[in-house]
Design a protein around this motif. Structure first.
Motif, PDB file in Angstrom:
ATOM      1  N   TYR A 107      -3.984   4.815 -11.311  1.00 49.23           N
ATOM      2  CA  TYR A 107      -4.117   4.442  -9.946  1.00 49.23           C
ATOM      3  C   TYR A 107      -5.415   3.600 -10.246  1.00 49.23           C
ATOM      4  O   TYR A 107      -6.004   4.132 -11.010  1.00 49.23           O
ATOM      5  N   ASN A 157      -6.985   2.693 -14.613  1.00 50.58           N
ATOM      6  CA  ASN A 157      -7.633   3.054 -13.892  1.00 50.58           C
ATOM      7  C   ASN A 157      -8.985   2.103 -13.395  1.00 50.58           C
ATOM      8  O   ASN A 157     -10.187   1.548 -13.416  1.00 50.58           O
ATOM      9  N   ASP A 187      -3.840   4.962   6.614  1.00 53.51           N
ATOM     10  CA  ASP A 187      -3.903   6.286   6.269  1.00 53.51           C
ATOM     11  C   ASP A 187      -2.590   6.619   5.481  1.00 53.51           C
ATOM     12  O   ASP A 187      -1.321   6.721   6.828  1.00 53.51           O
ATOM     13  N   SER A 188      -2.130   8.242   4.869  1.00 54.58           N
ATOM     14  CA  SER A 188      -0.747   7.820   4.456  1.00 54.58           C
ATOM     15  C   SER A 188      -0.186   6.525   4.139  1.00 54.58           C
ATOM     16  O   SER A 188       0.982   6.064   4.618  1.00 54.58           O
ATOM     17  N   ASN A 200      -0.521  12.057  -1.372  1.00 56.06           N
ATOM     18  CA  ASN A 200      -0.974  11.021  -0.244  1.00 56.06           C
ATOM     19  C   ASN A 200      -2.317  10.295  -0.271  1.00 56.06           C
ATOM     20  O   ASN A 200      -3.258  10.798  -0.592  1.00 56.06           O
ATOM     21  N   ARG A 201      -2.166   8.913   0.447  1.00 55.63           N
ATOM     22  CA  ARG A 201      -3.130   7.917  -0.414  1.00 55.63           C
ATOM     23  C   ARG A 201      -3.593   7.331   0.889  1.00 55.63           C
ATOM     24  O   ARG A 201      -3.152   6.703   2.091  1.00 55.63           O
ATOM     25  N   THR A 202      -4.876   7.144   0.710  1.00 55.87           N
ATOM     26  CA  THR A 202      -5.521   6.006   1.685  1.00 55.87           C
ATOM     27  C   THR A 202      -6.224   5.022   0.921  1.00 55.87           C
ATOM     28  O   THR A 202      -6.479   4.283   0.105  1.00 55.87           O
ATOM     29  N   PHE A 203      -5.200   3.644   1.545  1.00 54.63           N
ATOM     30  CA  PHE A 203      -5.774   2.096   0.967  1.00 54.63           C
ATOM     31  C   PHE A 203      -6.003   0.952   1.695  1.00 54.63           C
ATOM     32  O   PHE A 203      -5.239   1.073   3.132  1.00 54.63           O
ATOM     33  N   TYR A 247       5.209   4.412   0.173  1.00 55.01           N
ATOM     34  CA  TYR A 247       4.889   4.202  -1.161  1.00 55.01           C
ATOM     35  C   TYR A 247       6.336   3.226  -1.339  1.00 55.01           C
ATOM     36  O   TYR A 247       6.921   3.448  -0.565  1.00 55.01           O
TER      37      TYR A 247
END
Length: 680
Positions: A123, A100, A162-163, A155-158, A166
Motif C-alpha cells: 500500500y 510502498n 471513506d471505506s 478500511n482505507r480512505t483513498f 476493494y
C-alpha cells in the motif's frame, strides 16, 4: 533497474503515450495517419516498470501516462509519484510484492478499472491529495495472487472516499499457512468469474451496524458502496455477471474459518457454484445474509458447516444444498425469505428458499434478523411501504423495534427521520442506487427554509384557517412539522395539504386532547421556491369574558434531516370574548354548529350558538332506544358561541357501547337533533 527523475511541470508535463495518440506531440498526428486519435488501451504493458532493485529515491513529477495496462508497474519498489495524471489505462499503478510508494496529488481519470491494483501486502506509504474522475472505478484493486503471509484487510480512505471498496480482479487464494482477517465495514467487490479460495483461514467478523457489516458482492452491485464501477446505471448484475463465491477447501482449518455479520450477494452462475462452497470443510457462518446467489451454501464431501441466525433467501437453486449428505447440517434460527420457512417436503406450506435433505432447519425465524438497509418491514425487500413505516413512526402511529430503527436510518446520521423515508422512495424509484449509510456520505443540498404560520383575530366559536408556509424549499424532499396548541382555546378539526404536496407520501396525527398535531412527509423529488404546505382548519372555543391571546407554536421542524425549529414562526391567535361582540358578530339564532369528529373513538366536540343572554340551554345524549345516556348542558348561557365535549370513558361512562347516538339541543322554543357514531 536503477533510478529515474522526471521533472515535469504543470505547464510542461512529461507525456508517456501511444504512438497513435493525436492529443500530444508536434505534430500531434505523429504517425501521419490522418485520422486515428483514440488508440486501444494495451494489455500487460507499462509506461514505466520498476524492478525490485530499482532506486526508491526515484521521483516522478507532473507526468501523464496513457493507453497502457498500467502507467507504472512496481515490483517491490517505492518511488515518489506526485502530481501525475493517469488516463485511458486499465489501471493507474500496480503494486506487486511489498511496494510502498508515495502517491500524492495525482488524478486517475477515465481508467478502465481502478486507480491502484495492489498486493495485499502493499500500500502507498503516503496517499494524499489524489482524485478519481470519469469512468475510473471508485475502488482499490486487488491482484490475483496467493497470499503467503498473514494479513488484515482494513478500511482505507483513498481519493477522499471513506471505506473505499476493494475490487478483486481475478481468482484470489489464501495460502495453506496463512490467515486473511477482514476488518468490520470492509466491502469487497468481485469481477465476474472471480473467486476467493480459502486453503487455511478466513476470519471475516463484522458487526451488526450498517457501517460494520462485511460485504462480498459483484462489482456491478451498486447497493453496497455505491456505483463503484462508475457505469451510472447498473444496479443489479445479471446471472452471467456473477462472481464465483467463496470456496473453503478441505485443508482449511475450521477454527480459523468464520464469517459473522457478512453479506454475500450475486455469487455463482453454474449449478455447482454458490455464495459459500465447502469441500470437506466446516466453516461457521452466523448472523449473515446470503441472497441473490445461484446457491446460498453448497456443502460437498465430508462437510459439516455451522449455519446460525442467517438470512438465506432469494437464491436461485438452493438456500442450503447438502450434496453428499455426510452429516446432518444444522442451519438453525435462520430466515428463509418467508414466514412459512424453507421449501422442503418435511415443511408442507413452506415457501422460502429450497433446502436439500439432511439440513436441520428447525427452529426457523419468521422475519429477517439481518435486514438490508431500508428494509424496515423486515420482509427482505426495500419497498415504498418501508418509507411509509418510517413516516408513521415519526408521528407516533407505530413503534419500530431496534432492528427496524437500525435499517430505517438509511442516511446514517444516527436518527430516523422523514429524510430517510425520502431516500427509501428515491431508491425504490431508481433515482439513487444506494444509501448514504452504506456508501460515502453525501448531504442533501438545500437553502435554509423558514416555516411560518399566519396570525389571526377570531370570535369565540368562529371557524378559521391557519396557513403553513415554507420559504426557501430548494432541495427539500422531506419534512417533519410538529405543532402545539391550547386545547381549551382551540380545536383543530382538520389538516388540509395543498395540491403542491400531492406527489409526497405523508402521514399526520391529531390529538385535540393534548393539543398536538404531527405531520411527516417525504417524496422522491426536491421542491423549489416558496410553498404553502397546507392549512389547519380550526375553531376558537374560549368561553371567557375577556379577549384571550393564544398561539399555535412549532415544536419541531425538520427539513430533510436538518433542524430548523428555532427559526420557525408561531401563529398568534386573538380570541375575542362573546360578550364584547357587537353587530354581525352576535349569533342571530339558536343552532348546533359543527360536531366533530364524527364518527369518533375517544372524544367528540359539539359547537353551538346562543343569540340572547340568560337563555336556558339543554344538551343531552340519547341512545337508539330513546334512553337518555347523559346530560351535557343544563344551564342558562350568555349570548355567543359555545362548545362542549363528550368523552365517554373520561366522565365515567366506560360501559357505554359503541354505536349510534343522538344529540338533542333544546333552547326556549328551539330543538335540534343530530346523529353521532361512537366507535370503541
Amino acid at each position: 533497474d536503477g533510478g529515474i527523475i522526471i521533472n515535469g511541470t504543470a505547464l510542461q508535463p512529461v507525456v508517456f503515450t501511444h504512438e497513435y495518440d493525436d492529443d500530444y506531440g508536434n505534430p500531434e498526428d505523429s504517425n501521419n495517419d490522418g485520422a486515428e486519435s483514440k488508440p486501444v488501451t494495451q494489455g500487460y504493458s507499462y509506461c514505466l516498470d520498476f524492478a525490485d532493485i530499482s532506486d526508491d529515491a526515484s521521483t516522478i513529477n507532473h507526468t501523464i501516462f496513457r493507453y497502457k495496462h498500467a502507467g507504472v508497474n512496481l515490483r517491490q519498489a517505492s518511488p515518489l509519484i506526485d502530481h501525475c495524471s493517469f488516463e485511458y489505462n486499465n489501471y493507474g499503478l500496480i503494486l506487486n510484492g511489498v511496494s510502498n510508494p508515495g502517491v500524492t496529488n495525482n488524478e486517475f481519470n477515465d481508467l478502465v478499472f481502478s486507480p491502484l491494483l495492489i498486493s495485499l501486502v502493499s500500500y502507498p506509504g503516503v496517499a494524499s491529495g489524489n482524485q478519481i474522475s470519469g469512468t475510473t472505478y471508485r475502488a482499490m484493486g486487488i491482484l490475483s495472487e496467493e497470499l503467503v503471509q498473514d494479513v488484515t484487510l482494513i478500511n482505507r480512505t483513498f481519493a477522499g472516499i471513506d471505506s473505499i471498496p476493494y475490487f478483486v480482479s481475478g481468482n484470489y487464494s489464501i495460502g495453506t499457512s496463512v490467515v486473511l482477517t477482514i476488518e468490520p465495514g470492509v466491502i469487497l467487490k468481485f469481477h465476474p468469474y472471480a473467486r476467493l479460495t480459502v486453503k487455511r483461514g478466513l476470519l471475516a467478523m463484522g458487526g451488526a451496524s450498517a457501517d460494520s457489516t462485511i460485504v462480498f458482492t459483484s462489482i456491478l452491485d451498486d447497493f453496497y458502496g455505491g456505483d463503484t464501477n462508475a457505469d451510472t446505471t447498473e444496479t443489479a448484475p445479471g446471472n452471467r455477471d456473477n462472481w464465483r463465491g467463496i470456496l473453503f477447501e478441505d485443508q482449511s482449518l475450521d477454527a480459523l474459518c468464520k464469517l459473522r455479520y457478512c453479506v454475500i450477494r450475486y455469487a455463482g452462475w453454474y449449478t455447482n457454484e454458490a455464495a459459500i462452497t465447502t469441500d470437506a470443510a466446516n466453516p461457521t457462518i452466523s448472523h449473515s445474509v446470503l441472497t441473490k446467489n445461484k446457491n446460498g451454501v453448497r456443502a460437498t464431501g465430508a462437510s459439516n458447516p455451522v449455519i446460525d441466525t442467517c438470512d438465506i433467501y432469494n437464491n436461485v437453486d438452493f438456500g442450503v444444498n447438502n450434496v453428499n449428505k455426510s452429516f446432518n447440517i444444522n442451519a438453525l434460527y435462520c430466515w428463509w425469505g418467508s414466514s412459512t420457512g424453507p421449501t422442503h417436503s418435511s415443511n408442507p406450506g413452506g415457501t422460502g428458499d429450497v433446502i436439500s435433505d439432511m439440513v436441520n432447519y428447525m427452529p426457523y425465524r419468521t422475519v429477517s434478523q439481518n435486514p438490508a438497509m431500508g428494509d424496515v418491514s423486515l420482509n427482505g425487500t426495500v419497498q415504498a411501504y418501508d418509507a411509509s413505516l418510517v413516516l408513521q413512526s415519526i408521528i407516533g402511529g407505530i413503534v419500530l423495534n431496534e432492528t427496524q430503527e437500525a435499517v430505517a436510518d438509511v442516511s446514517g446520521n444516527g436518527t430516523v427521520s422523514a429524510g430517510d423515508a425520502s431516500l427509501i422512495l428515491q431508491y425504490v424509484s431508481g433515482i439513487i442506487q444506494s444509501f448514504p449509510a452504506i456508501e460515502t456520505k453525501s448531504a442533501l443540498i438545500m437553502q435554509q427554509p423558514l416555516l411560518t404560520l399566519g396570525n389571526k383575530t377570531v370570535h369565540s366559536g368562529e371557524e378559521f384557517t391557519i396557513d403553513l408556509h415554507v420559504n426557501n424549499t430548494s432541495g427539500i424532499s422531506a419534512m417533519e412539522i410538529f405543532l402545539k396548541f391550547d386545547p381549551s382555546l382551540i380545536r383543530v378539526s382538520d389538516l388540509v395539504l395543498s395540491e403542491q404536496m400531492d406527489d409526497m407520501m405523508r402521514f399526520s396525527k391529531l390529538d385535540n386532547e393534548t393539543g398536538v398535531l404531527k405531520l411527516a412527509m417525504a417524496g422522491t423529488k426536491s421542491m423549489s421556491g416558496n410553498k404553502t404546505i397546507g392549512k389547519l382548519i380550526c375553531r376558537a372555543i374560549s368561553e371567557g369574558t375577556e379577549n384571550t391571546l393564544t398561539n399555535i407554536s412549532v415544536t419541531h421542524f425538520l427539513a430533510n434531516e436538518s433542524d430548523f425549529t428555532g427559526d420557525a414562526q408561531a401563529a398568534e391567535i386573538l380570541i375575542t370574548s362573546p360578550t364584547l361582540i357587537t353587530g354581525p358578530g352576535v349569533p342571530q339564532h339558536y343552532e348546533l354548529n359543527a360536531i366533530y369528529p364524527n364518527p369518533f373513538s375517544s372524544e367528540i366536540c359539539i359547537d353551538y350558538q346562543v343569540p340572547a343572554d340568560n337563555s336556558h340551554i339543554s344538551i343531552e345524549i340519547y341512545d337508539q332506544t330513546g334512553q337518555k345516556v347523559l346530560t351535557l348542558v343544563n344551564s342558562r348561557m350568555h349570548s355567543g358561541y359555545h362548545s362542549v365535549r363528550w368523552h365517554p370513558e373520561k366522565v365515567g361512562f366506560s360501559s357505554v357501547p359503541g354505536g349510534v347516538y343522538y344529540i338533542t339541543f333544546t333552547a326556549v322554543d328551539f330543538r335540534e337533533v343530530r346523529k353521532i357514531i361512537y366507535i370503541r
